[in-house]
Write a protein that holds these residues in place. Structure first.
Motif, PDB file in Angstrom:
ATOM      1  N   HIS A 122     -19.968  32.274 -18.156  1.00 34.64           N
ATOM      2  CA  HIS A 122     -19.117  32.451 -16.971  1.00 34.64           C
ATOM      3  C   HIS A 122     -17.939  33.371 -17.283  1.00 34.64           C
ATOM      4  CE1 HIS A 122     -21.286  29.432 -14.689  1.00 34.64           C
ATOM      5  NE2 HIS A 122     -21.194  28.597 -15.708  1.00 34.64           N
ATOM      6  N   VAL A 123     -17.421  33.273 -18.500  1.00 34.65           N
ATOM      7  CA  VAL A 123     -16.318  34.161 -18.892  1.00 34.65           C
ATOM      8  C   VAL A 123     -16.851  35.585 -19.075  1.00 34.65           C
ATOM      9  CG1 VAL A 123     -14.515  34.606 -20.602  1.00 34.65           C
ATOM     10  CG2 VAL A 123     -15.114  32.248 -20.026  1.00 34.65           C
ATOM     11  N   GLN A 124     -18.083  35.652 -19.591  1.00 33.23           N
ATOM     12  CA  GLN A 124     -18.736  36.961 -19.747  1.00 33.23           C
ATOM     13  C   GLN A 124     -18.853  37.648 -18.382  1.00 33.23           C
ATOM     14  OE1 GLN A 124     -20.369  37.676 -23.145  1.00 33.23           O
ATOM     15  NE2 GLN A 124     -19.706  39.615 -22.282  1.00 33.23           N
ATOM     16  N   ASP A 125     -19.173  36.881 -17.360  1.00 29.76           N
ATOM     17  CA  ASP A 125     -19.283  37.440 -16.002  1.00 29.76           C
ATOM     18  C   ASP A 125     -17.936  37.995 -15.541  1.00 29.76           C
ATOM     19  OD1 ASP A 125     -21.928  36.717 -15.970  1.00 29.76           O
ATOM     20  OD2 ASP A 125     -21.635  34.909 -14.768  1.00 29.76           O
ATOM     21  N   THR A 126     -16.865  37.261 -15.837  1.00 27.31           N
ATOM     22  CA  THR A 126     -15.528  37.736 -15.471  1.00 27.31           C
ATOM     23  C   THR A 126     -15.192  39.015 -16.242  1.00 27.31           C
ATOM     24  OG1 THR A 126     -14.709  35.546 -14.894  1.00 27.31           O
ATOM     25  CG2 THR A 126     -13.053  37.152 -15.561  1.00 27.31           C
ATOM     26  N   ALA A 127     -15.574  39.056 -17.521  1.00 35.44           N
ATOM     27  CA  ALA A 127     -15.334  40.266 -18.325  1.00 35.44           C
ATOM     28  C   ALA A 127     -16.095  41.451 -17.727  1.00 35.44           C
ATOM     29  CB  ALA A 127     -15.756  40.027 -19.771  1.00 35.44           C
ATOM     30  N   GLY A 128     -17.318  41.198 -17.279  1.00 36.88           N
ATOM     31  CA  GLY A 128     -18.121  42.263 -16.674  1.00 36.88           C
ATOM     32  C   GLY A 128     -17.480  42.788 -15.391  1.00 36.88           C
ATOM     33  N   ASP A 145      -5.786  38.948 -24.561  1.00 32.51           N
ATOM     34  CA  ASP A 145      -4.722  38.395 -23.702  1.00 32.51           C
ATOM     35  C   ASP A 145      -5.028  38.669 -22.232  1.00 32.51           C
ATOM     36  OD1 ASP A 145      -3.440  37.603 -25.971  1.00 32.51           O
ATOM     37  OD2 ASP A 145      -1.694  38.908 -25.759  1.00 32.51           O
ATOM     38  N   LEU A 146      -5.492  39.899 -21.977  1.00 34.51           N
ATOM     39  CA  LEU A 146      -5.804  40.303 -20.603  1.00 34.51           C
ATOM     40  C   LEU A 146      -6.935  39.449 -20.024  1.00 34.51           C
ATOM     41  CD1 LEU A 146      -5.435  42.222 -18.227  1.00 34.51           C
ATOM     42  CD2 LEU A 146      -6.808  43.929 -19.445  1.00 34.51           C
ATOM     43  N   LEU A 147      -7.989  39.236 -20.814  1.00 34.24           N
ATOM     44  CA  LEU A 147      -9.106  38.428 -20.305  1.00 34.24           C
ATOM     45  C   LEU A 147      -8.691  36.963 -20.123  1.00 34.24           C
ATOM     46  CD1 LEU A 147     -11.986  38.288 -19.288  1.00 34.24           C
ATOM     47  CD2 LEU A 147     -12.784  38.098 -21.666  1.00 34.24           C
TER      48      LEU A 147
END
Ligand code: CO
Length: 219
Positions: A122-128, A145-147
């Motif tokens: 789910h975090v990977q999706d946000t990073a994408g 920090d940004l992510l």
């Protein structure tokens, strides 16, 4: 008690201190809890919700998972939100991420850790979703920090779209959603500028918060 005796010892001393400060403290708490806040935070041992907010037992309803995620199919988190909003009738839900989050770092470094990789997807999706912004960060630390911050913003959006929150607003219940970040380097909490009290507010708050954290990520 044969092992971990230190924890039981600590507990006795803590209970005695609490009774000393307020003799009927546990009696009152036993009868009911009336927290005004729901905290959704990371499971990280360095982010103890009550301690960093200076709140006592009974004042903060807490849900913690790795990387402080609000996932629409997570019955555990949704049940906590539903109970907090509909039964305890909290006035505020705080999603609090933290800098130096191991889950966020694992995603950016492509680290493989087993079952948890599925959760962190789910975090990977946000990073994408924010790839261009993350690529513009000058250092790995700034990117992490940004992510951490973007992840909180996305979780507040997820909260806004849960039927629990929508229904609460539809029936006129006062409920504010907040996005915070905790800096484990100095112990200070920061508001990410999201304070959503109505469904139509999220668009503007989202754009403003993403704009502000992109400035921070560039530093
Ligand atoms: Co974390």
């Amino acid at each position: 008690m044969r092992v971990l005796w230190q924890l039981f010892d600590n507990n006795k001393k803590w209970a005695a201190r609490m009774r000393e400060a307020s003799p009927d403290f546990f009696e009152v708490l036993f009868r009911q809890q009336q927290p005004d806040y729901l905290w959704i935070g990371c499971a990280d041992s360095r982010v103890p919700a009550n301690e960093i907010t200076g709140l006592l037992p009974g004042e903060l309803f807490v849900h913690r998972n790795v990387a402080n995620l609000v996932i629409h199919t997570d019955l555990n988190c949704l049940s906590v939100i539903q109970y907090a909003v509909e039964v305890l009738r909290v006035g505020h839900i705080i999603v609090c991420g933290h800098l130096g989050c191991g889950g966020i770092r694992a995603v950016l470094e492509g680290e493989k850790m087993g079952l948890i990789d599925n959760w962190l997807r789910h975090v990977q999706d946000t990073a994408g979703k924010h790839r261009a912004l993350l690529d513009s960060a000058r250092t790995d630390e700034a990117r992490q920090d940004l992510l951490c911050r973007l992840n909180v913003i996305e979780q507040v959006c997820n909260l806004v779209s849960t039927p629990i929150v929508r229904d609460a607003w539809d029936r006129g219940q006062a409920l504010s959603l907040h996005g915070w970040i905790y800096d484990i380097r100095d112990g200070i909490l920061h508001d990410l500028g999201l304070c959503v009290t109505r469904p139509d507010e999220i668009g503007a708050f989202y754009r403003k918060a993403v704009g502000e954290v992109s400035g921070a990520g560039d530093a």
